[in-house]
Every structure is written in structure tokens, then in C-alpha cells.
Write a protein that holds these residues in place. Structure first.
Motif, mmCIF file in Angstrom:
data_model
loop_
_atom_site.group_PDB
_atom_site.id
_atom_site.type_symbol
_atom_site.label_atom_id
_atom_site.label_comp_id
_atom_site.label_asym_id
_atom_site.label_seq_id
_atom_site.Cartn_x
_atom_site.Cartn_y
_atom_site.Cartn_z
ATOM 1 N N ILE A 97 0.831 -1.199 0.000
ATOM 2 C CA ILE A 97 0.000 0.000 0.000
ATOM 3 C C ILE A 97 0.865 1.249 0.000
ATOM 4 C CG2 ILE A 97 -1.881 -1.154 1.231
ATOM 5 C CD1 ILE A 97 -0.988 0.328 3.769
ATOM 6 N N ARG A 98 0.288 2.330 -0.490
ATOM 7 C CA ARG A 98 0.873 3.671 -0.339
ATOM 8 C C ARG A 98 -0.267 4.620 -0.019
ATOM 9 N NH1 ARG A 98 3.031 8.412 -3.847
ATOM 10 N NH2 ARG A 98 4.358 9.409 -2.282
ATOM 11 N N ALA A 99 -0.126 5.348 1.079
ATOM 12 C CA ALA A 99 -1.200 6.217 1.548
ATOM 13 C C ALA A 99 -0.761 7.676 1.552
ATOM 14 C CB ALA A 99 -1.627 5.805 2.953
ATOM 15 N N THR A 100 -1.595 8.524 0.976
ATOM 16 C CA THR A 100 -1.383 9.973 0.997
ATOM 17 C C THR A 100 -2.727 10.664 1.230
ATOM 18 O OG1 THR A 100 -1.715 10.237 -1.391
ATOM 19 C CG2 THR A 100 0.547 9.827 -0.634
ATOM 20 N N TYR A 153 -1.498 18.831 -3.470
ATOM 21 C CA TYR A 153 -0.489 18.793 -2.415
ATOM 22 C C TYR A 153 -0.638 17.526 -1.576
ATOM 23 C CZ TYR A 153 0.503 23.670 -3.482
ATOM 24 O OH TYR A 153 0.859 24.836 -4.129
ATOM 25 N N PRO A 154 -0.319 16.364 -2.158
ATOM 26 C CA PRO A 154 -0.447 15.116 -1.397
ATOM 27 C C PRO A 154 0.621 15.011 -0.308
ATOM 28 C CG PRO A 154 0.565 14.679 -3.523
ATOM 29 C CD PRO A 154 0.175 16.128 -3.529
ATOM 30 N N GLN A 155 0.183 14.625 0.867
ATOM 31 C CA GLN A 155 1.087 14.422 1.998
ATOM 32 C C GLN A 155 1.107 12.940 2.355
ATOM 33 O OE1 GLN A 155 2.885 17.030 3.446
ATOM 34 N NE2 GLN A 155 2.036 18.215 1.735
ATOM 35 N N ALA A 156 2.304 12.390 2.510
ATOM 36 C CA ALA A 156 2.422 10.974 2.852
ATOM 37 C C ALA A 156 1.832 10.701 4.228
ATOM 38 C CB ALA A 156 3.886 10.550 2.825
ATOM 39 N N VAL A 157 1.094 9.612 4.335
ATOM 40 C CA VAL A 157 0.553 9.179 5.623
ATOM 41 C C VAL A 157 1.623 8.314 6.280
ATOM 42 C CG1 VAL A 157 -1.299 7.904 6.772
ATOM 43 C CG2 VAL A 157 -1.804 9.273 4.752
ATOM 44 N N ALA A 158 2.502 8.961 7.027
ATOM 45 C CA ALA A 158 3.688 8.299 7.571
ATOM 46 C C ALA A 158 3.448 7.757 8.982
ATOM 47 C CB ALA A 158 4.857 9.273 7.584
ATOM 48 N N SER A 205 3.208 2.174 8.250
ATOM 49 C CA SER A 205 3.748 2.792 7.029
ATOM 50 C C SER A 205 5.065 3.499 7.313
ATOM 51 C CB SER A 205 2.734 3.784 6.447
ATOM 52 O OG SER A 205 2.441 4.808 7.388
ATOM 53 N N ASP A 206 5.904 3.579 6.289
ATOM 54 C CA ASP A 206 7.170 4.295 6.445
ATOM 55 C C ASP A 206 6.952 5.791 6.217
ATOM 56 O OD1 ASP A 206 6.974 4.675 3.696
ATOM 57 O OD2 ASP A 206 8.482 3.156 3.201
ATOM 58 N N PHE A 207 8.040 6.573 6.121
ATOM 59 C CA PHE A 207 7.899 8.014 5.992
ATOM 60 C C PHE A 207 7.374 8.444 4.617
ATOM 61 C CE2 PHE A 207 10.841 7.696 9.587
ATOM 62 C CZ PHE A 207 10.202 8.541 10.491
ATOM 63 N N ASP A 208 7.338 7.512 3.666
ATOM 64 C CA ASP A 208 6.742 7.792 2.357
ATOM 65 C C ASP A 208 5.292 7.318 2.279
ATOM 66 O OD1 ASP A 208 9.055 8.967 1.238
ATOM 67 O OD2 ASP A 208 9.903 6.971 0.856
ATOM 68 N N GLY A 209 4.771 6.823 3.387
ATOM 69 C CA GLY A 209 3.401 6.323 3.403
ATOM 70 C C GLY A 209 3.253 4.936 2.810
ATOM 71 N N LYS A 210 4.347 4.200 2.685
ATOM 72 C CA LYS A 210 4.314 2.872 2.083
ATOM 73 C C LYS A 210 4.416 1.782 3.146
ATOM 74 C CE LYS A 210 6.537 4.362 -2.235
ATOM 75 N NZ LYS A 210 7.703 4.171 -3.136
ATOM 76 N N ALA A 211 3.796 0.643 2.856
ATOM 77 C CA ALA A 211 3.867 -0.523 3.747
ATOM 78 C C ALA A 211 3.594 -1.778 2.935
ATOM 79 C CB ALA A 211 2.874 -0.390 4.895
ATOM 80 N N ARG A 212 4.031 -2.896 3.466
ATOM 81 C CA ARG A 212 3.875 -4.175 2.761
ATOM 82 C C ARG A 212 3.516 -5.247 3.778
ATOM 83 N NH1 ARG A 212 6.297 -6.265 -2.091
ATOM 84 N NH2 ARG A 212 6.682 -8.499 -2.020
ATOM 85 N N PHE A 213 2.443 -5.978 3.496
ATOM 86 C CA PHE A 213 2.017 -7.064 4.367
ATOM 87 C C PHE A 213 2.752 -8.357 3.995
ATOM 88 C CE2 PHE A 213 -1.495 -4.088 4.655
ATOM 89 C CZ PHE A 213 -1.852 -4.142 6.000
ATOM 90 N N ALA A 214 2.798 -9.274 4.932
ATOM 91 C CA ALA A 214 3.372 -10.596 4.661
ATOM 92 C C ALA A 214 2.411 -11.392 3.771
ATOM 93 C CB ALA A 214 3.615 -11.333 5.973
#
Length: 201
Positions: A56-59, A66-71, A146-155
Motif C-alpha cells: 500500500i501507499r497512503a497519501t 499537495y499530497p502528503q504521505a501518511v507516515a 507505514s514508512d515516511f513515504d506512506g508505504k507498507a507491505r504485508f506478509a
């Protein structure tokens, strides 16, 4: 009855018995062979179960363009939607009149959940959030941050239909996502923003 006639009858019965034996045995063997499952059916039971990985990537854009990362935000992979889980369990919130109140729409649960997550000390919404999390916990399959870019990965999980749930803080309030996530491929990517959020404040 004469001896020759007795001998003839005995011989006749012996011949008939031998014919019955000859006819019955092949039919029995044929039916047994047909009932045996093919070898491919037996080996298919040990085939590996297909798996899928959700990224996922969340903003959030509170202003167009003006998208802001959901960190550093927690997201859950669950086996049903937030509204179905809470409604089935009969989770309520105290209304202004002090009486228990059920949600009228699916978004009501999302609004209460998001507001409660960001106002834990405010009653009765904080109490609702506590009951909601206790009810939700057995349905949570995985949790990521999520990381500072709003990204995360599930197993990896078994291919199937899941739901993605997350609550993020925004400068003016919060955002809640409760999205159906059909994991039907080896790798699935979801982009979360204000357009597919259940609520953004």
C-alpha cells in the motif's frame, strides 16, 4: 432315478456353476477398477496453496495538488469490514440522551472509530473506541506501520477477499480507510488517498 441320470444332472449343475463363476468374476474386477480414483486426484491434494502479497501507499491531499504521505501510521488486514464486525457484535455508542445508539450507515462506524482513535480521553467516544478495538482484535490478521513515504507491505497470505483498515491523523482531524482488498494475484498494490477514504477531516 437311475445312476446315469443322476450323473448327468450333477454334470449339468457343475457346468452352470462354472459359467456363473466365469461371468461374475470379470464384472466384479471391472467395477473395482472403475472405483479407484485416478493418480492425478491423489497428488493434487498436496498442491501448494496460492499466496498473495499486499502493498500500500497512503497519501492525503487537504489542498488539491499537495499530497502528503501518511507516515508512521498503523494499517490492519482484517477478515471483514469494520462496519460488519461492529454491527454483528452489537457495538453501540452513547447518544446525547445517554442511551445506546447503533450506527445508521457504514460511514458512521468509520467516523466514530476515527474520532475515537484520536480522542481516547473524550467520553463517550473514547469508550466506543475501546469496545470497537476489543471486538475487532480477533479479526485482525496482520498489522503494518507505514514508512515516511506512506508505504507498507504485508506478509504473504492465502489468496482471498480481505479488508484494509487504517486511521491517520491529518492537520485538521483524521482520515479513515475501510477498503475491500481482493487479493487474487501474487502481488496486489493499493493506493490510499482522500478519494477512497471513508471519511477525511
Amino acid at each position: 432315478m437311475t445312476f446315469p441320470r443322476v450323473a448327468w444332472l450333477a454334470a449339468k449343475h457343475l457346468i452352470q456353476a462354472s459359467w456363473i463363476t466365469v461371468l461374475v468374476v470379470p464384472l466384479t474386477c471391472a467395477s473395482q477398477t472403475a472405483a479407484t480414483p485416478p493418480r492425478s486426484d491423489l497428488t493434487g491434494a498436496t498442491a501448494a496453496v496460492a499466496q498473495s502479497v499486499l502493498s500500500i501507499r497512503a497519501t492525503v491531499s487537504l489542498k488539491p495538488g499537495y499530497p502528503q504521505a501518511v507516515a508512521r501510521t498503523t494499517f490492519y488486514l482484517v477478515d471483514d469490514s469494520l462496519s460488519n464486525i461492529l454491527k454483528s457484535a452489537g457495538v453501540t455508542i452513547k447518544g446525547r440522551d445517554g442511551k445506546d445508539k447503533l450506527a445508521q450507515t457504514e460511514d458512521d462506524y468509520a467516523i466514530w472509530f476515527g474520532f475515537g482513535a484520536n480522542n481516547l480521553r473524550m467520553l463517550p467516544i473514547g469508550d466506543f473506541y475501546g469496545k470497537a478495538m476489543a471486538t475487532l482484535r480477533p479479526h485482525i490478521l496482520q498489522t503494518v506501520i507505514s514508512d515516511f513515504d506512506g508505504k507498507a507491505r504485508f506478509a504473504p497470505v492465502k489468496v482471498g477477499a480481505y479488508y484494509l483498515l487504517g486511521v491517520a491523523r491529518t492537520p485538521k482531524g483524521f482520515a479513515v480507510w475501510q477498503l475491500k482488498a481482493p487479493l487474487d494475484a501474487a502481488n496486489v498494490s493499493l493506493t490510499l488517498d482522500e478519494r477512497n477514504a471513508a471519511v477525511v477531516q
